[in-house]
Design an enzyme around this catalytic site. Structure first.
Site, PDB file in Angstrom:
ATOM      1  N   PRO A 168      37.725  47.846  27.704  1.00 40.38           N
ATOM      2  CA  PRO A 168      37.289  46.638  26.995  1.00 40.38           C
ATOM      3  C   PRO A 168      37.777  46.621  25.542  1.00 40.38           C
ATOM      4  O   PRO A 168      37.727  45.575  24.890  1.00 40.38           O
ATOM      5  CB  PRO A 168      35.764  46.688  27.056  1.00 40.38           C
ATOM      6  CG  PRO A 168      35.386  47.935  27.737  1.00 40.38           C
ATOM      7  CD  PRO A 168      36.611  48.669  28.183  1.00 40.38           C
ATOM      8  N   ARG A 174      52.401  38.166  41.710  1.00 40.21           N
ATOM      9  CA  ARG A 174      52.699  36.794  42.158  1.00 40.21           C
ATOM     10  C   ARG A 174      53.893  36.186  41.422  1.00 40.21           C
ATOM     11  O   ARG A 174      54.420  35.165  41.853  1.00 40.21           O
ATOM     12  CB  ARG A 174      51.459  35.908  42.055  1.00 40.21           C
ATOM     13  CG  ARG A 174      50.948  35.731  40.653  1.00 40.21           C
ATOM     14  CD  ARG A 174      49.599  35.052  40.659  1.00 40.21           C
ATOM     15  NE  ARG A 174      49.671  33.651  41.071  1.00 40.21           N
ATOM     16  CZ  ARG A 174      50.129  32.679  40.300  1.00 40.21           C
ATOM     17  NH1 ARG A 174      50.578  32.948  39.088  1.00 40.21           N
ATOM     18  NH2 ARG A 174      50.150  31.439  40.728  1.00 40.21           N
ATOM     19  N   ASP A 210      51.512  26.465  37.278  1.00 39.70           N
ATOM     20  CA  ASP A 210      50.139  26.953  37.162  1.00 39.70           C
ATOM     21  C   ASP A 210      49.542  26.711  35.811  1.00 39.70           C
ATOM     22  O   ASP A 210      50.233  26.639  34.818  1.00 39.70           O
ATOM     23  CB  ASP A 210      50.108  28.488  37.283  1.00 39.70           C
ATOM     24  CG  ASP A 210      50.484  28.941  38.625  1.00 39.70           C
ATOM     25  OD1 ASP A 210      50.316  28.166  39.551  1.00 39.70           O
ATOM     26  OD2 ASP A 210      50.965  30.082  38.708  1.00 39.70           O
ATOM     27  N   GLU A 233      31.570  56.377  30.480  1.00 41.59           N
ATOM     28  CA  GLU A 233      31.693  55.810  29.126  1.00 41.59           C
ATOM     29  C   GLU A 233      33.154  55.679  28.712  1.00 41.59           C
ATOM     30  O   GLU A 233      33.462  55.459  27.555  1.00 41.59           O
ATOM     31  CB  GLU A 233      30.950  56.697  28.111  1.00 41.59           C
ATOM     32  CG  GLU A 233      29.445  56.668  28.267  1.00 41.59           C
ATOM     33  CD  GLU A 233      28.855  55.269  28.180  1.00 41.59           C
ATOM     34  OE1 GLU A 233      29.040  54.615  27.148  1.00 41.59           O
ATOM     35  OE2 GLU A 233      28.219  54.829  29.158  1.00 41.59           O
TER      36      GLU A 233
HETATM   37  N1  ADE Z   1      36.798  48.548  31.885  1.00 41.50           N
HETATM   38  C1  ADE Z   1      35.533  48.129  31.679  1.00 41.50           C
HETATM   39  N2  ADE Z   1      35.501  46.894  31.177  1.00 41.50           N
HETATM   40  C2  ADE Z   1      36.804  46.479  31.081  1.00 41.50           C
HETATM   41  C3  ADE Z   1      37.438  45.297  30.615  1.00 41.50           C
HETATM   42  N3  ADE Z   1      36.755  44.261  30.145  1.00 41.50           N
HETATM   43  N4  ADE Z   1      38.781  45.248  30.655  1.00 41.50           N
HETATM   44  C4  ADE Z   1      39.498  46.300  31.098  1.00 41.50           C
HETATM   45  N5  ADE Z   1      38.957  47.435  31.534  1.00 41.50           N
HETATM   46  C5  ADE Z   1      37.618  47.543  31.528  1.00 41.50           C
END
Ligand code: ADE
Length: 250
Positions: free
Chosen positions: A89, A153, A168, A116
């Site tokens: 994230p 794709r 698209d 984590e």
């Molecule tokens: N792992 C956990 N959350 C994630 C996200 N939002 N993007 C990529 N990998 C992740």
């Protein structure tokens, strides 16, 4: 394109690579998958891949030495990966522009975390860190699949209709225009008349305006970077003044 994936749950990914368009693309030789278990690089009786965080706190952290062993293995493979991507994230946000850049590569290595996440030193072993959105998943597997789905794709031969991705959402910088199929009447809802007119120029014009209207209403942020003609801009200006009038009438 070859995709090498490291995960603690490679069996979660397997069915996705065997069915539907991805499965067909594999069988036809357009893409290949090497799904690997990070745990194969763990030692000791319990094959632990994680440990408690330095400094304390909740959760477990995946060890850098385990990730390094896995990545040494893929770097020694033929062809070596063009990119080693950590899914997290905290990464760079995935966009269609980034997908298009990745789709030009021959071999992507994708690293999915759990718990984590990885020891921060894993960042020194990868070429990129990518996030699929501002939310936290329980692991990186869905993020890995997102990159695979979005890049595969775009590869020649993967979609039946070679051009079908060119219109698209996002490829044009705009959201897609709405599509309709039979029945022509559904619970009192009809279809736009122009679509059954057989007049191709009028249909193309209507579709462009619908794409602009949807983007204006739902994702105005995208208009900043979209490629727009003078006619598009004039149409957007009328939408803008209509919206202003509506706002004033409230
Ligand atoms: N792992 C956990 N959350 C994630 C996200 N939002 N993007 C990529 N990998 C992740």
């Amino acid at each position: 394109m070859k995709y090498t994936v490291y995960s603690l749950f490679p069996q979660l990914l397997k069915p996705w690579t065997e069915e539907a368009l991805l499965g067909r693309a594999v069988r036809e030789g357009h893409i290949s998958f090497d799904l690997r278990d990070l745990r194969d690089h763990a030692s000791g009786k319990h094959r632990n891949v994680d440990d408690t965080p330095y400094g304390g706190g909740a959760g477990m952290v995946i060890r850098v030495d385990i990730a390094a062993k896995a990545l040494d293995e893929v770097l020694a493979s033929e062809p070596p990966p063009d990119e080693i991507i950590l899914l997290s994230p905290a990464g760079e946000p995935l966009s269609q522009a980034l997908v298009e850049e990745l789709a030009k590569k021959k071999h992507l290595c994708l690293l999915a975390g759990r718990y984590e996440g990885f020891d921060a030193r894993v960042e020194s072993l990868v070429t990129r860190e990518i996030s699929i959105g501002d939310y936290v998943l329980m692991g990186g597997e869905i993020a890995v699949l997102t990159i695979i789905e979005a890049t595969a794709r775009l590869l020649p031969g993967v979609l039946g209709d070679v051009d079908s991705h060119l219109q698209d959402s996002f490829s044009t910088g705009l959201l897609d225009y709405p599509e309709y199929t039979r029945p022509a009447e559904f619970r009192g809802l009809g279809i736009p008349e122009v679509l059954s007119s057989g007049h191709h120029a009028n249909i193309a014009h209507w579709r462009r305006q619908q794409a602009l209207k949807r983007t204006f209403e739902r994702r105005p942020d995208l208009l900043k970077n979209a490629k727009l003609s003078d006619e598009d801009r004039a149409f957007l200006a009328t939408l803008d003044s209509q919206a202003e009038t509506k706002q004033r009438e409230k």
